[in-house]
Motif scaffolding. Sequence first.
Motif, PDB file in Angstrom:
ATOM      1  N   TRP A 128       0.831  -1.209   0.000  1.00 46.45           N
ATOM      2  CA  TRP A 128       0.000   0.000   0.000  1.00 46.45           C
ATOM      3  C   TRP A 128       0.862   1.254   0.000  1.00 46.45           C
ATOM      4  CZ3 TRP A 128      -3.003  -2.196   4.762  1.00 46.45           C
ATOM      5  CH2 TRP A 128      -3.740  -3.323   4.360  1.00 46.45           C
ATOM      6  N   ILE A 129       1.917   1.236   0.799  1.00 41.21           N
ATOM      7  CA  ILE A 129       2.825   2.388   0.865  1.00 41.21           C
ATOM      8  C   ILE A 129       3.487   2.611  -0.487  1.00 41.21           C
ATOM      9  CG2 ILE A 129       4.923   3.289   1.918  1.00 41.21           C
ATOM     10  CD1 ILE A 129       4.130   1.766   4.476  1.00 41.21           C
ATOM     11  N   ASP A 130       3.952   1.535  -1.124  1.00 42.94           N
ATOM     12  CA  ASP A 130       4.611   1.658  -2.429  1.00 42.94           C
ATOM     13  C   ASP A 130       3.693   2.281  -3.475  1.00 42.94           C
ATOM     14  OD1 ASP A 130       6.933   0.579  -1.448  1.00 42.94           O
ATOM     15  OD2 ASP A 130       6.677  -1.390  -2.377  1.00 42.94           O
ATOM     16  N   GLN A 131       2.395   2.101  -3.322  1.00 44.97           N
ATOM     17  CA  GLN A 131       1.436   2.653  -4.271  1.00 44.97           C
ATOM     18  C   GLN A 131       0.975   4.056  -3.892  1.00 44.97           C
ATOM     19  OE1 GLN A 131      -1.686  -0.329  -4.501  1.00 44.97           O
ATOM     20  NE2 GLN A 131      -0.637  -1.378  -6.161  1.00 44.97           N
ATOM     21  N   GLY A 132       1.418   4.535  -2.727  1.00 45.44           N
ATOM     22  CA  GLY A 132       0.998   5.864  -2.290  1.00 45.44           C
ATOM     23  C   GLY A 132      -0.436   5.913  -1.800  1.00 45.44           C
ATOM     24  N   ALA A 133      -0.952   4.787  -1.299  1.00 41.69           N
ATOM     25  CA  ALA A 133      -2.326   4.748  -0.803  1.00 41.69           C
ATOM     26  C   ALA A 133      -2.442   5.515   0.508  1.00 41.69           C
ATOM     27  CB  ALA A 133      -2.772   3.306  -0.601  1.00 41.69           C
ATOM     28  N   THR A 134      -3.508   6.270   0.659  1.00 34.03           N
ATOM     29  CA  THR A 134      -3.784   6.956   1.922  1.00 34.03           C
ATOM     30  C   THR A 134      -4.772   6.165   2.774  1.00 34.03           C
ATOM     31  OG1 THR A 134      -5.457   8.278   0.768  1.00 34.03           O
ATOM     32  CG2 THR A 134      -3.274   9.253   1.044  1.00 34.03           C
ATOM     33  N   GLN A 135      -5.469   5.215   2.170  1.00 34.43           N
ATOM     34  CA  GLN A 135      -6.384   4.320   2.876  1.00 34.43           C
ATOM     35  C   GLN A 135      -6.305   2.949   2.217  1.00 34.43           C
ATOM     36  OE1 GLN A 135      -9.791   7.129   1.969  1.00 34.43           O
ATOM     37  NE2 GLN A 135     -10.498   6.325   3.939  1.00 34.43           N
ATOM     38  N   ALA A 136      -6.485   1.895   3.005  1.00 27.88           N
ATOM     39  CA  ALA A 136      -6.485   0.545   2.438  1.00 27.88           C
ATOM     40  C   ALA A 136      -7.308  -0.380   3.315  1.00 27.88           C
ATOM     41  CB  ALA A 136      -5.069   0.013   2.294  1.00 27.88           C
ATOM     42  N   LEU A 137      -7.930  -1.365   2.668  1.00 29.38           N
ATOM     43  CA  LEU A 137      -8.785  -2.319   3.385  1.00 29.38           C
ATOM     44  C   LEU A 137      -8.752  -3.672   2.671  1.00 29.38           C
ATOM     45  CD1 LEU A 137     -10.973  -2.818   5.621  1.00 29.38           C
ATOM     46  CD2 LEU A 137     -12.670  -2.231   3.863  1.00 29.38           C
ATOM     47  N   PRO A 138      -8.153  -4.711   3.279  1.00 24.12           N
ATOM     48  CA  PRO A 138      -8.254  -6.055   2.696  1.00 24.12           C
ATOM     49  C   PRO A 138      -9.700  -6.530   2.757  1.00 24.12           C
ATOM     50  CG  PRO A 138      -6.550  -5.927   4.407  1.00 24.12           C
ATOM     51  CD  PRO A 138      -7.383  -4.703   4.529  1.00 24.12           C
ATOM     52  N   ILE A 139     -10.165  -7.168   1.704  1.00 23.43           N
ATOM     53  CA  ILE A 139     -11.560  -7.610   1.690  1.00 23.43           C
ATOM     54  C   ILE A 139     -11.714  -9.119   1.489  1.00 23.43           C
ATOM     55  CG2 ILE A 139     -12.452  -5.367   0.952  1.00 23.43           C
ATOM     56  CD1 ILE A 139     -12.669  -6.471  -1.899  1.00 23.43           C
ATOM     57  N   LEU A 140     -10.757  -9.765   0.826  1.00 26.27           N
ATOM     58  CA  LEU A 140     -10.852 -11.197   0.571  1.00 26.27           C
ATOM     59  C   LEU A 140      -9.484 -11.853   0.771  1.00 26.27           C
ATOM     60  CD1 LEU A 140     -12.906 -11.171  -2.769  1.00 26.27           C
ATOM     61  CD2 LEU A 140     -13.797 -11.801  -0.507  1.00 26.27           C
ATOM     62  N   LYS A 141      -9.514 -13.090   1.252  1.00 28.21           N
ATOM     63  CA  LYS A 141      -8.308 -13.910   1.310  1.00 28.21           C
ATOM     64  C   LYS A 141      -8.517 -15.064   0.345  1.00 28.21           C
ATOM     65  CE  LYS A 141      -5.469 -16.691   4.471  1.00 28.21           C
ATOM     66  NZ  LYS A 141      -5.324 -17.184   5.881  1.00 28.21           N
ATOM     67  N   VAL A 142      -7.512 -15.298  -0.538  1.00 28.30           N
ATOM     68  CA  VAL A 142      -7.651 -16.336  -1.551  1.00 28.30           C
ATOM     69  C   VAL A 142      -6.450 -17.276  -1.480  1.00 28.30           C
ATOM     70  CG1 VAL A 142      -8.992 -14.811  -3.033  1.00 28.30           C
ATOM     71  CG2 VAL A 142      -6.521 -14.989  -3.361  1.00 28.30           C
ATOM     72  N   ALA A 143      -6.577 -18.430  -2.107  1.00 24.26           N
ATOM     73  CA  ALA A 143      -5.615 -19.516  -1.908  1.00 24.26           C
ATOM     74  C   ALA A 143      -4.280 -19.310  -2.607  1.00 24.26           C
ATOM     75  CB  ALA A 143      -6.231 -20.838  -2.371  1.00 24.26           C
ATOM     76  N   THR A 144      -4.265 -18.648  -3.761  1.00 18.96           N
ATOM     77  CA  THR A 144      -3.030 -18.515  -4.544  1.00 18.96           C
ATOM     78  C   THR A 144      -2.967 -17.147  -5.210  1.00 18.96           C
ATOM     79  OG1 THR A 144      -4.015 -19.350  -6.598  1.00 18.96           O
ATOM     80  CG2 THR A 144      -3.036 -20.985  -5.091  1.00 18.96           C
ATOM     81  N   ARG A 145      -1.804 -16.839  -5.744  1.00 23.68           N
ATOM     82  CA  ARG A 145      -1.636 -15.579  -6.472  1.00 23.68           C
ATOM     83  C   ARG A 145      -2.498 -15.567  -7.740  1.00 23.68           C
ATOM     84  NH1 ARG A 145       1.569 -11.193  -6.790  1.00 23.68           N
ATOM     85  NH2 ARG A 145       1.956 -10.325  -8.862  1.00 23.68           N
ATOM     86  N   GLN A 146      -2.541 -16.690  -8.447  1.00 23.29           N
ATOM     87  CA  GLN A 146      -3.365 -16.732  -9.651  1.00 23.29           C
ATOM     88  C   GLN A 146      -4.822 -16.411  -9.336  1.00 23.29           C
ATOM     89  OE1 GLN A 146      -4.277 -20.582 -11.324  1.00 23.29           O
ATOM     90  NE2 GLN A 146      -4.416 -19.768 -13.406  1.00 23.29           N
ATOM     91  N   LEU A 147      -5.318 -16.969  -8.259  1.00 26.37           N
ATOM     92  CA  LEU A 147      -6.712 -16.743  -7.897  1.00 26.37           C
ATOM     93  C   LEU A 147      -6.942 -15.277  -7.523  1.00 26.37           C
ATOM     94  CD1 LEU A 147      -9.481 -17.920  -7.585  1.00 26.37           C
ATOM     95  CD2 LEU A 147      -8.829 -18.822  -5.341  1.00 26.37           C
ATOM     96  N   SER A 148      -5.968 -14.684  -6.858  1.00 27.63           N
ATOM     97  CA  SER A 148      -6.114 -13.262  -6.524  1.00 27.63           C
ATOM     98  C   SER A 148      -6.208 -12.432  -7.799  1.00 27.63           C
ATOM     99  CB  SER A 148      -4.939 -12.784  -5.652  1.00 27.63           C
ATOM    100  OG  SER A 148      -3.738 -12.715  -6.395  1.00 27.63           O
ATOM    101  N   GLY A 149      -5.441 -12.821  -8.811  1.00 27.85           N
ATOM    102  CA  GLY A 149      -5.498 -12.118 -10.082  1.00 27.85           C
ATOM    103  C   GLY A 149      -6.833 -12.278 -10.783  1.00 27.85           C
TER     104      GLY A 149
END
Length: 272
Positions: A128-149
């Motif tokens: 989040w910091i690397d993207q310069g986000a001022t707010q962030a909220l995780p909403i889902l947890k998924v099993a793999t990187r492919q699934l997150s994509g």
Amino acid sequence: MQGHLSKMRAELGEQIQYYLPIGEQELHLNPLIGKIFSFEFTGKINCRNCGKASKKSYSQGYCFVCMRKLASCDMCIMKPETCHYDQGTCREPEWGDEHCMIPHFVYLANTSGLKVGITRHTQIPTRWIDQGATQALPILKVATRQLSGLVEVELAKLIADKTNWRAMLKGDALELDLVAERERLLPEIESALAQLKDRFGEQSIQRLPEQPVQDLSYPVASYPSKISSFNLDKNPLVEGQLQGIKGQYLIFNNGVINIRKFGSYEVKIVES
């Protein structure tokens, strides 16, 4: 101080603290805000993996050969939905096991506005910091990187999946109600999530329990009204009054520079 650049290290706090790696040393940047700061590219680029001299930095710090062979430089890193691990063609299966075939999080962030993103748990809040986000909220947890994509692709049909870096560097975006945005967006992709669960398993996608929005504050004294970028390939000297740091950008009174873009460039600090 002289050495090769790496992306800035950040520490979360009431205000984010930034450290600029230069070779084996680190320079704490926050105390330099408001002061004249300069560094110069020596003309040397050395691959961050093999150490060989290179005329160009690929994938933020690699030579051409390493860029072509390392899993961390494959296209599926930029587009995780194209992961080909299950086809047996991963460049480095052990690296894939460690970095891709593990749980990831899908999140909402406020950078230049509302966006969706993905990250490993070890990269929270760094991503989040690397993207310069001022707010962030995780909403889902998924099993793999492919699934997150694959989940990100669905949400990207509704909101942005990239940061407008120029807008991000002109000031903080208006505060958003990320909890309300989550409640608005998840029903919109419910059918797509159900199909992904049928494909990958019922437990492959989990909605995260209620949690507070993470607020992030950057050390910026003033934002530029007009964005111009330093380019070490065209002008080796970066010099000006350091006005702030946000994302992976140094903000000067006369331009900005994306430190991550110039990974593995050797620089020396110039006395002011």
